[in-house]
Structure formats: C-alpha cells, structure tokens
Design an enzyme around this catalytic site. Structure first.
Site, PDB file in Angstrom:
ATOM      1  N   PRO A  74       0.830  -1.220   0.000  1.00 58.69           N
ATOM      2  CA  PRO A  74       0.000   0.000   0.000  1.00 58.69           C
ATOM      3  C   PRO A  74       0.855   1.257   0.000  1.00 58.69           C
ATOM      4  O   PRO A  74       1.818   1.378   0.767  1.00 58.69           O
ATOM      5  CB  PRO A  74      -0.795  -0.133   1.304  1.00 58.69           C
ATOM      6  CG  PRO A  74      -0.943  -1.605   1.479  1.00 58.69           C
ATOM      7  CD  PRO A  74       0.357  -2.191   0.989  1.00 58.69           C
ATOM      8  N   CYS A  75       0.478   2.197  -0.873  1.00 57.70           N
ATOM      9  CA  CYS A  75       1.350   3.347  -1.118  1.00 57.70           C
ATOM     10  C   CYS A  75       0.773   4.651  -0.599  1.00 57.70           C
ATOM     11  O   CYS A  75       1.320   5.711  -0.875  1.00 57.70           O
ATOM     12  CB  CYS A  75       1.615   3.476  -2.616  1.00 57.70           C
ATOM     13  SG  CYS A  75       0.113   3.740  -3.597  1.00 57.70           S
ATOM     14  N   GLN A  76      -0.328   4.603   0.194  1.00 53.83           N
ATOM     15  CA  GLN A  76      -0.927   5.853   0.630  1.00 53.83           C
ATOM     16  C   GLN A  76       0.082   6.749   1.343  1.00 53.83           C
ATOM     17  O   GLN A  76       0.102   7.956   1.162  1.00 53.83           O
ATOM     18  CB  GLN A  76      -2.114   5.581   1.563  1.00 53.83           C
ATOM     19  CG  GLN A  76      -3.299   4.936   0.881  1.00 53.83           C
ATOM     20  CD  GLN A  76      -3.260   3.423   0.980  1.00 53.83           C
ATOM     21  OE1 GLN A  76      -2.192   2.822   1.014  1.00 53.83           O
ATOM     22  NE2 GLN A  76      -4.418   2.806   1.013  1.00 53.83           N
ATOM     23  N   ASN A 115       5.659   1.026  -6.675  1.00 52.09           N
ATOM     24  CA  ASN A 115       5.051   1.977  -5.768  1.00 52.09           C
ATOM     25  C   ASN A 115       5.024   3.355  -6.419  1.00 52.09           C
ATOM     26  O   ASN A 115       5.453   3.519  -7.564  1.00 52.09           O
ATOM     27  CB  ASN A 115       5.813   2.025  -4.439  1.00 52.09           C
ATOM     28  CG  ASN A 115       4.874   2.096  -3.257  1.00 52.09           C
ATOM     29  OD1 ASN A 115       4.201   3.100  -3.067  1.00 52.09           O
ATOM     30  ND2 ASN A 115       4.799   1.022  -2.473  1.00 52.09           N
TER      31      ASN A 115
END
Length: 351
Positions: A74-76, A115
C-alpha cells in the site's frame, strides 16, 4: 515462468504479467471486492482473500520453472498527494516488511516491487534504502528506476517506481518505452466508446464507432458491446461548473460566483475539476472520482470503462463492487501495459 502476487488489488500487474507470458499461480489480497475482481478476470489464479500478515506458507506447483514474486505494498503513505501520512509513523508504510517476509517463504528467482515515486524521497530515502538493504541481506541484487506509463503505450501521465531484484546477481537494465515522444492520446483511447450522460448506469452499450486507433483496437479485441458504462451522478451545480472548463484547464475556469460554497476556492488543488485534453495523454487518474476529472468533450465525469481504457485494461476486464469500489480499483491499479514491459524484460533475462 511462474508468478506469485502480493497486495494484488484488482489485478493490473497480473494482467501485464499474463500479457508477457507469465503463469500467475497465486495472489494475495485483503480487500474482498478487489479480490473478486481479480478472480473474475484471472480464473486460473488461486486468490487468497486475507491479510498478508496471516499468511504463513505459500503453496503452488513450481514444476522446475523460475518464480517471480511481485506486488505493490500500500502506497498511501508514500504518495505526494497524501501529506498527512507521508511519515515513518504510518503503519501502512511498514507493510513492505511483510513483502520481505514473504520473500523468505517463497524464495523466488525474481522480485518486482512497485510503488508511487514518493517512495524515493520519503523520510530522505529511508524506506527505499531499507527495502534495498533488506533485499541485499537476502542476497538479491536490487535495481531501481522511476518509469512513466506514457512511454509504454499507456495514454496517461503516470509515474511509478519499480524495484527489480534478481537472486542470480543480474543487474537489471530497465526497458525503454517505444512511445517516448509519441504518446497515445485521450481521443485515441476513448473516442470509439459510447456517448454518455451524467450519472449513466448502462451495463451494456454498442461502441460508438469502429476502433479509432490501434490502441483502441487492441483493447477491444473481438468485443461488440461495451460494458460498465457507469458514471458518477453529479449535482446540477457541479455539472454547471464543468460546462465552463476548457480542455486541459481546471477549476480556475469556473466563475467565482459558482464556487461560493468553498471557504477559499483559490486553495483548490490543480487536479480538481480538470478537463482532459483530447489531443494529449490523460493526467493521472488515480483518484478520478474525488478529483472530478472531466471527459474532454462531455460535461460529466469518466465512466468506469473510460478510466479502465486510460489505464490500458482490455475491454473484457470487468470490475466488481459498488460504483465507488469499481472506480477505486481502476484508479489504484498499475497500468497493465507498463507492468507488461517490466515482465517481458525479465523473461528475456531468463531465457
């Protein structure tokens, strides 16, 4: 070559892997709707719907083939657009450790981690260095590069960072796109798709015209009907704002009196109320519903199918869930044609 995917999402990377000739045997995804989308479109892949932290073993038939482990944690927290969580304190930023743990369980020949470009600079490069150091400690050779999807035939200005690591000491030379300085445009991607209204919920429609480009032709295949022509229903106030915006422009074209509900409209992000230019690639569509990305010639947002086209998903690819979930799945995905270029180059090294 056999593929195993982590943080699989709706299957953008897997679609590119399959295009390149990889047999994706296993995928791990915690979101049930994204996992259902993956399974519906990759019927030969076993999809495990669970948190990666609960996975203790990976079982699949190797048959003497090389294995590639790939995915995007996850790249948030890494994203430039997410200023609140772009720190080491965000627990999602540490999920790459689960990727490293999975490497030890799978023992793959190749690793691909993708990413957002913000990973490179976040905390002065701390996370990128930590990932590469962990890979070296496992005796892999990491190679890093930021690639732009438009250079690989995707009609969208979308950069991603890739870490490609070999267990066999190979210094990976990243592919060079065939579309540098000659990108696919929005009109080439979309203008054979049907005319739609604000709030359209048409599951099936006929194509507007014959394929208008080789790009559209390649994604249509033999299909005669367009599916998932779903558009967010915007209020009359928002549609009125759309009507004032020229191609390539944003909220700045909207008369001030139509922005009175904003506390300070001058602080709006440049991506808000952006109308696409038909003769250029699209801007990034990662959050195209919330940013109210506008169709180039119609006063409405993008349909699910149009967004999927701009991501390079084939037209037979269908997304499962509510409209919001479908839109998020499309926007979060790695463009398949970008992923394909990476996997194709890896296969060349392995032949």
């Amino acid at each position: 070559m056999i593929g195993v995917e982590l943080f699989a999402g709706a299957g953008g990377m897997a679609t590119g892997a399959v295009m390149a000739g990889i047999d994706v045997k296993l995928a791990i995804e915690s979101d049930s709707c994204a996992a259902q989308t993956y399974l519906a479109n990759h019927k030969n892949t076993t999809v495990v719907i669970d948190d990666i932290q609960n996975i203790k073993e990976y079982k699949f038939e190797r048959n003497g083939d090389q294995v590639i482990l790939f995915g995007g944690p996850p790249c948030q927290g890494y994203s430039y657009s997410n200023r609140k969580t772009r720190t080491a304190k965000n627990p999602k930023n540490w999920l790459f450790k689960e990727f490293i743990r999975s490497i030890m369980l799978v023992d793959p020949d190749w690793i691909v981690i993708e990413n957002v470009p913000g990973l490179k600079k976040m905390d002065n490069g701390f996370f990128l260095k930590a990932i590469c150091d962990d890979l070296r400690n496992l005796e892999y050779t990491p190679n890093v590069k930021i690639l732009n999807a438009i250079d690989f035939g995707v009609p969208q200005k979308r950069e991603r960072i890739f870490i490609v690591a070999s267990k066999h000491g190979i210094a990976f030379d990243f592919p060079i796109g065939e579309f540098v300085n000659k990108p696919i445009t929005v009109s080439e991607a979309l203008f054979d798709l049907p005319f739609l209204q604000n709030g359209s919920m048409k599951p099936k429609l006929k194509y507007r015209t014959k394929a208008v480009s080789e790009y559209a032709k390649s994604l249509r295949g033999n299909k005669k009907i367009v599916t998932q022509n779903y558009v967010t229903k915007n209020s009359d106030v928002i549609v009125n704002r759309y009507s004032h915006i020229n191609q390539g422009n944003n909220w700045r074209d909207i008369p001030v009196e139509l922005m009175e509900n904003y506390k300070d409209h001058t602080r709006c992000h440049s991506s808000i109320y952006r109308r696409l230019s038909e003769n250029e690639p699209a801007v990034i569509i990662a959050n195209y519903r919330k940013s109210m990305l506008i169709h180039p010639t119609e006063d409405r947002g993008l349909s699910v199918r149009e967004a999927a086209r701009l991501q390079s998903f084939p037209d037979h690819y269908n997304f499962i869930g509510s409209l919001d979930q479908k839109q998020q799945q499309v926007g979060n995905a790695v463009p398949p044609l970008l992923a394909k270029a990476i996997f194709k180059k890896i296969i060349e090294y392995s032949e």
